[in-house]
Structure formats: C-alpha cells, structure tokens
Design an enzyme around this catalytic site. Structure first.
Site, short mmCIF file in Angstrom:
data_model
loop_
_atom_site.label_atom_id
_atom_site.label_comp_id
_atom_site.label_asym_id
_atom_site.label_seq_id
_atom_site.Cartn_x
_atom_site.Cartn_y
_atom_site.Cartn_z
N HIS A 140 0.85 -1.21 0.00
CA HIS A 140 0.00 0.00 0.00
C HIS A 140 0.88 1.25 0.00
CE1 HIS A 140 -3.49 2.56 1.27
NE2 HIS A 140 -2.51 3.25 1.84
N GLU A 141 1.89 1.25 0.86
CA GLU A 141 2.78 2.41 0.93
C GLU A 141 3.63 2.53 -0.32
OE1 GLU A 141 2.23 4.57 3.09
OE2 GLU A 141 0.88 3.33 4.28
N HIS A 185 1.99 4.63 -2.79
CA HIS A 185 2.21 6.08 -2.63
C HIS A 185 3.64 6.47 -3.02
CE1 HIS A 185 -1.62 6.55 -0.66
NE2 HIS A 185 -1.27 5.84 0.39
#
Length: 443
Positions: free
Chosen positions: A25-26, A29
C-alpha cells in the site's frame, strides 16, 4: 500436525499477508511520488520506535515496533506559513497553532534546491494519483489474490455425488432422535439412497448438476418419481416421493435470508433428504472481476453502515447478544478466523489454503475501500482536498480572479485529530469485542 500448531500457522500466514499488503500500500504512494520528483524522506512500516532502518539515496526505509499501518513522508505536504516561514503567534488558538506547527514541520527538511520537489506544488491530478496509489495497490492485490483463488484453487462446487442422507424428517428448528418412534424416514432414506451414490437421472431426465437436481426435487413435492444412481460402478434405480417441507431461503451470500424485521425466511418446497459432496473446481478468468466486484460491494456496504455496525458490536460486546457475522472485526478477529480455518483438519488442505487466500483478498478490498473515505487522515481525505483545490482554482479562473494557490489542508487538522481519535477508539472496541465476544463463523 497438532491443531494448535495449525492454528498458529494460520495466524502467522495472515499476519505476514497483512504486513505485505500494508507495505505494498505504501509502495503505491512511494512510486508515483518519486516519479513526480517529490522528495520522499521516509518509507516506514508500522509506528512507534524504529526497529530497523536503512537509508538508500534520499529515503530512509524502515520497520517500526507497532505493526498497525505504515506511512510515507514527503516534504512540503502542506503549504508554508504565510509569514516568513516561522511559526505564527499562538494567540490565534490551539488548533490554529497546531496547523501552523504542522506547516513548519512539513518544511523542516526543505532546502532551496527543493523548491519544485514539495508535495503541495504538484498539480492536482498528480496529487490525486499519489494519494490513490495506496488504495489502488490494495485493489490490485485483491484482484490478483481473487484470481489465484478462483483459477488456481477453484471454488467449492456441489457435485452430483451424495455426501449424506438424512434419516428423519425434521421441521425447521427442531431435532429428532433418529432411533426414536418420532423419526419419520425421509424420502431418500426410505428409498435406500446411500452416501457416495452418484445421481445420474431424476424423473427420466439426465442429471448434469446439483443445482439442476435441487430445482427438480423442489418442484416434485408429493409426486412419485424415478431416480437412478451409480453405486459401486453399477446403476441402481428406485422411486422417491419428495415431501413438502419448509426449507431455508438462501441469499446470494450463501446465508439464510431474512425479512426486513430480521426474521429468518423459509419456503415450502419438495424435500428429499440428501446433501451433496463438494469439490474445488477451477474457474475461468472471466469470473475474477465479477467476484472481485461482489466482494468490493459487500465491503462498501459494511463501510457505508460502519457507525451503526460499530454500535451493534458494542451492544454485543457488553451484553448477551450474538455478534453479526457480517459486521466489522479487528486484526485480532481476522487472526482468530485464520487460525480456525487452518486448524480444520476435516477440511482438505487445499481448501484451507484457498480460504486463507480469499481472506487476504477480502482484507485488501477492505483496506482499499476504507482508505477512500473522504476524511483525513485517510487517503480519501487528501483526495478530497486536492479535488477542492482544483475546483476553486477552476472557479477563480472562470471569473477572472487570481489563482488562490494550493489548498492549505493543514486547516483541516482539527477534523483529522477527531477522526483519528474515533478510529483509534473503534479499533480498541473491535479488539475488545473480538476477545470477549468473537464472531462465530463456523457454528
């Protein structure tokens, strides 16, 4: 292998899966932020004290002690203070001071060479891509795991082989001792049908699937029909007369349907008294996206009704009420479910692994949908701020007014603190409920 060890392995499997999902998920980003030349100072999995870290280039990568999330630090998340870059006087109020300090912290590592590498200077569309990168990654993981589940492991599908034959006719909600005089034989038992019989024809029609057979049985109440089964390689033909019986109405989720008042629904249909054996049948690629969409729809329904569902969890946790099996659970509850699935020695290993893969797929869909809630500190809150910035810039241009510049999302920090506090409280409540009143998924 002992059930306890299997339980632990199930918990570990899902814990690692959750950690990897958070890490990716990170990454969702991190990658677009770096592609857009934003200086990323930290990529961390977890919160609290740092257990391990390593600097590569301008970014520190690490793992922290509390594995309940992760974050990517980008310089200039908020526009600078409007004065000379220093903190404004605190007389404007506590929340204004917090916002001012947050702006200052966001620019602590910003040097003259970073003027065009701060997040707040990105065009609106790039901000949205950076913030949607995390949820998009979870959606992608969910779809991939769904594909692995459906195409690799397969879906449990009823076959035409009989798994069990009920001895007694039992009304809904009642029990009868099979050896008592009150036991009325089911049509299947009376006809001598046995487990492992393979049903080949019913009422003169070839049987090609269990669902088809079920529909024929339900439509044949009170009528004597022929049935042929294959037993030990040889055909056996007999007659049966399905009885009219109240049977549960099953919804699209596989559970018994309820009316608006919450009462379980039944319908009078033909009943024979046989159950089907199931086997895992690989599904085509075309089934992946529809299944993923159905999972996302179910998760979105839970998230949309989250306040009411959390209240329901609280009521169950502090009373004798049962937990809603379709309600929210914490990581503790997820771990418990994973352990119980892994410890089911009566279930084939392939089915158990498939169930754990499906559980991880559902978790990733939940992470994606939950993070899209348009409230800070969630990703959806940043997306909402970027959309507002784009809208007001467009309006200003339309009316010939000066560009208002980047939206100062630091002004919403009071909302952020309130939401963060509520999320923490909800997490603690769910963990408590999962300990004292866990969800019962397996009876």
């Amino acid at each position: 292998m002992s059930p306890v060890l299997l339980f632990i392995l199930g918990v570990v499997f899902v814990a690692i899966g959750i950690a990897v999902s958070i890490a990716l998920h990170e990454v969702g980003h991190l990658v677009p932020a770096k592609l857009f030349k934003v200086r990323v100072t930290k990529y961390m999995i977890g919160f609290g004290p740092t257990l391990w870290s390593k600097r590569k280039g301008e970014t520190e990568y690490g793992v922290k002690a509390i594995p309940l999330g992760g974050y990517v630090s980008m310089i200039g998340m908020y526009p600078p203070n409007k004065d000379d870059g220093t903190v404004r006087p605190s007389s404007t109020g506590m929340f204004q001071t917090l916002a001012t300090e947050a702006r200052s912290m966001a620019h602590e590592e910003v040097g003259p060479e970073d003027a065009n590498r701060v997040f707040y200077r990105l065009p609106v569309w790039k901000k949205i891509i950076v913030m949607l990168g995390g949820p998009a990654m979870n959606l992608l993981i969910g779809v991939v795991l769904t594909a692995v589940l459906l195409m690799g492991f397969g879906m449990a599908t009823a076959t035409t082989t009989i798994a069990d034959v009920s001895k007694c006719q039992v009304a809904a909600g009642e029990t009868v001792d099979p050896d008592s005089p009150d036991c009325r034989l089911t049509p299947a038992a009376a006809a001598g049908l046995l487990p492992n019989d393979v049903v080949t024809s019913f009422d003169g029609k070839a049987v090609t699937g269990w669902d088809e057979l079920t529909e024929w049985i339900r439509a044949s109440a009170g009528r004597e029909v022929s049935i042929t089964v294959e037993r030990d390689g040889a055909p056996v033909t007999t007659t049966v007369t399905p009885v009219l019986s109240a049977r549960p109405v099953v919804g699209v989720d596989g559970r018994q349907a309820k009316d608006d008042a919450g009462t379980l629904l039944y319908q009078d249909v033909g009943f024979l008294g046989i159950g089907a054996q199931t086997e895992l049948v690989p599904q085509p690629a075309s089934s992946v996206l529809p299944m993923a969409g159905e999972n996302i729809k179910q998760v979105a329904g839970v998230v949309f009704n989250l306040p009411a569902r959390v209240v329901g969890v609280a009521q169950a946790a502090f009373s004798e009420e049962e937990r809603d099996p379709n309600g929210p659970i914490s990581v503790v509850g997820v771990g418990r479910v994973a352990g119980e699935v892994a410890a089911m020695e009566e279930v084939p290993l392939q089915s158990r692994i498939g169930a754990l893969v499906g559980l991880l797929a559902g978790l990733n869909f939940a992470l994606a949908v939950f993070n899209l809630i348009p409230l800070l500190p969630l990703d959806g809150g940043h997306v909402a701020g970027a959309l507002y910035e784009g809208a007001r810039r467009r309006v200003a241009k339309l009316f010939g007014k000066p560009d208002p510049g980047a939206f100062d999302i630091a002004r919403l920090l009071p909302v952020t603190y309130v939401v963060a506090t509520l999320l923490m409280g909800m997490s603690l409540l769910l963990i408590y409920a999962d300990i004292v009143k866990p969800v019962n998924l397996f009876g």
